[in-house]
Design a protein around this motif. Structure first.
Motif, PDB file in Angstrom:
ATOM      1  N   ALA A  67     -15.207  43.934 -63.744  1.00 48.87           N
ATOM      2  CA  ALA A  67     -15.927  43.733 -65.005  1.00 48.87           C
ATOM      3  C   ALA A  67     -15.791  44.972 -65.889  1.00 48.87           C
ATOM      4  CB  ALA A  67     -17.392  43.434 -64.729  1.00 48.87           C
ATOM      5  N   ASN A  68     -16.122  44.828 -67.142  1.00 53.34           N
ATOM      6  CA  ASN A  68     -16.140  45.952 -68.078  1.00 53.34           C
ATOM      7  C   ASN A  68     -17.021  47.065 -67.506  1.00 53.34           C
ATOM      8  OD1 ASN A  68     -16.824  47.699 -70.271  1.00 53.34           O
ATOM      9  ND2 ASN A  68     -16.369  46.062 -71.725  1.00 53.34           N
ATOM     10  N   PRO A  69     -16.491  48.309 -67.398  1.00 54.55           N
ATOM     11  CA  PRO A  69     -17.293  49.420 -66.835  1.00 54.55           C
ATOM     12  C   PRO A  69     -18.635  49.616 -67.544  1.00 54.55           C
ATOM     13  CG  PRO A  69     -15.008  50.078 -67.041  1.00 54.55           C
ATOM     14  CD  PRO A  69     -15.123  48.732 -67.719  1.00 54.55           C
ATOM     15  N   LYS A  70     -18.678  49.278 -68.828  1.00 56.20           N
ATOM     16  CA  LYS A  70     -19.944  49.382 -69.555  1.00 56.20           C
ATOM     17  C   LYS A  70     -20.983  48.453 -68.937  1.00 56.20           C
ATOM     18  CE  LYS A  70     -22.021  48.522 -74.096  1.00 56.20           C
ATOM     19  NZ  LYS A  70     -21.787  48.067 -75.489  1.00 56.20           N
ATOM     20  N   TYR A  71     -20.549  47.265 -68.523  1.00 53.23           N
ATOM     21  CA  TYR A  71     -21.472  46.311 -67.908  1.00 53.23           C
ATOM     22  C   TYR A  71     -21.957  46.816 -66.554  1.00 53.23           C
ATOM     23  CZ  TYR A  71     -19.522  43.070 -71.402  1.00 53.23           C
ATOM     24  OH  TYR A  71     -19.115  42.471 -72.574  1.00 53.23           O
ATOM     25  N   LEU A 105     -30.783  45.609 -69.891  1.00 45.23           N
ATOM     26  CA  LEU A 105     -30.091  44.332 -70.058  1.00 45.23           C
ATOM     27  C   LEU A 105     -29.712  44.050 -71.507  1.00 45.23           C
ATOM     28  CD1 LEU A 105     -32.217  42.000 -67.730  1.00 45.23           C
ATOM     29  CD2 LEU A 105     -29.987  43.044 -67.228  1.00 45.23           C
ATOM     30  N   SER A 106     -30.322  44.752 -72.438  1.00 45.04           N
ATOM     31  CA  SER A 106     -30.114  44.448 -73.863  1.00 45.04           C
ATOM     32  C   SER A 106     -28.659  44.632 -74.280  1.00 45.04           C
ATOM     33  CB  SER A 106     -31.022  45.321 -74.731  1.00 45.04           C
ATOM     34  OG  SER A 106     -30.697  46.695 -74.580  1.00 45.04           O
ATOM     35  N   GLU A 107     -27.907  45.472 -73.580  1.00 47.25           N
ATOM     36  CA  GLU A 107     -26.518  45.729 -73.952  1.00 47.25           C
ATOM     37  C   GLU A 107     -25.524  44.848 -73.199  1.00 47.25           C
ATOM     38  OE1 GLU A 107     -25.402  49.870 -74.295  1.00 47.25           O
ATOM     39  OE2 GLU A 107     -27.493  50.476 -74.468  1.00 47.25           O
ATOM     40  N   LEU A 108     -26.035  43.907 -72.405  1.00 52.05           N
ATOM     41  CA  LEU A 108     -25.159  42.982 -71.689  1.00 52.05           C
ATOM     42  C   LEU A 108     -24.968  41.696 -72.493  1.00 52.05           C
ATOM     43  CD1 LEU A 108     -26.569  43.333 -68.045  1.00 52.05           C
ATOM     44  CD2 LEU A 108     -24.439  44.286 -68.942  1.00 52.05           C
TER      45      LEU A 108
END
Length: 323
Positions: free
Chosen positions: A187-191, A299-302
């Protein structure tokens, strides 16, 4: 104890994880029997649920995720076996502990066996990042266990020291469960970073709620006698807060000293009553709620997948649960 089958979309996959857990502990007859005893006692299976949910933020692959979910649950199980030896606990989840049904030596080797099985499975994944994250978490867990032993009946410990201990003992494994589910499926490392942050805060709240249930729950709810932490000398957050109450501190210190001198072989209802009279319970509940709010913020940035809403539901479940 019933496992955490909160969402129908995970049921089939969680059934598969459960089958693999049973398959994973095959081996020596006695070690298989003792491991099976622990596995049959049940559990919420919270860590595998988080792994699968983390996997929803990438190319979902159950085979890859199983090789993370099963080891994480096995590591958790192994730590419980060792905990029961250290705490001299006779029951867990309403069942006899391995150390109680057999003995301390067999319990310790059972824990070692389960740890080894966990490593055997996770090494089937070639990604070194997974191995590095997991090994570091296991080191931190071990340090947390030693810190708890050193702090038995330490009534002078700070809230900060307690927080560092539960970070290592509980929160980190939940955090990496969320993180590694995403890492396993690229998955995207940011996630994966945001999932780690979410899991860390949920894990902190989860342990605080455990400490509250030990004081406020019934034996039927928590699967062990209330006040077990106090008997063992485990000074938890509500107790630390209660000791900060000038009116409660003296009598509570007297009770804790008495319990220590009697090696926990005594009634602890007076100590529990004193803690409940203080603001310790309420302050601990408020801190757990703050951690949940931090988890929700992570969770807001997912992406707004259904899984994100499910993770929100789990976060709310953590501080409302009665088991």
């Amino acid at each position: 104890m019933k496992r955490l089958d909160m969402f129908g979309l995970l049921k089939k996959d969680m059934d598969y994880i459960e089958q693999e857990l049973y398959r994973s502990i095959s081996g020596d007859d006695l070690l298989h029997e003792t491991s099976l005893h622990l596995l049959k006692a049940g559990g919420k299976r919270l860590r595998p649920v988080f792994v699968l949910m983390g996997g929803k933020f990438g190319e979902y692959d159950l085979q890859k995720l199983m090789r993370v979910a099963v080891p994480l649950e096995l590591i958790h199980m192994a730590s419980l076996v060792h905990d029961d030896v250290i705490d001299d606990a006779d029951t867990r989840r309403g069942q006899l502990t391995v150390k109680s049904k057999w003995d301390n030596k067999i319990a310790m080797y059972t824990g070692d066996f389960i740890y080894a099985k966990a490593l055997e499975i996770v090494t089937q994944l070639p990604n070194p990042e997974i191995h590095q994250i997991l090994s570091k978490a296991m080191v931190e867990m071990s340090i947390g266990e030693m810190e708890q032993i050193r702090d038995f009946f330490n009534t002078g410990q700070s809230v900060r020291r307690y927080m560092l201990r539960i970070r290592r003992k509980t929160a980190l494994l939940i955090a990496v469960s969320c993180q590694l589910g995403a890492v396993a499926v690229d998955a995207n490392p940011k996630y994966s970073r945001q999932l780690y942050r979410y899991g860390y805060n949920v894990g902190m709240a989860f342990q605080i709620q455990d400490d509250l249930l030990d004081l406020c729950g019934t034996e039927k709810q928590i699967g062990k006698p209330p006040g077990s932490d106090i008997r063992q000398g485990n000074i938890t957050l509500p107790v630390i807060y209660a000791l900060q109450d000038k009116e409660i501190r003296g009598p509570l210190l007297h009770e804790l000293t008495r319990i220590h001198e009697l090696n926990g072989e005594c009634d602890v209802s007076t100590a529990i009553s004193l803690i409940k009279k203080s603001a310790g319970i309420q302050r601990a509940e408020e801190l757990a709620s703050r951690y949940i709010n931090k988890a929700l913020d992570a969770l807001s940035e997912l992406p707004d997948y259904k899984t994100k809403r499910n993770l929100k539901d789990i976060a709310h479940f953590v501080t409302r649960r009665s088991y």
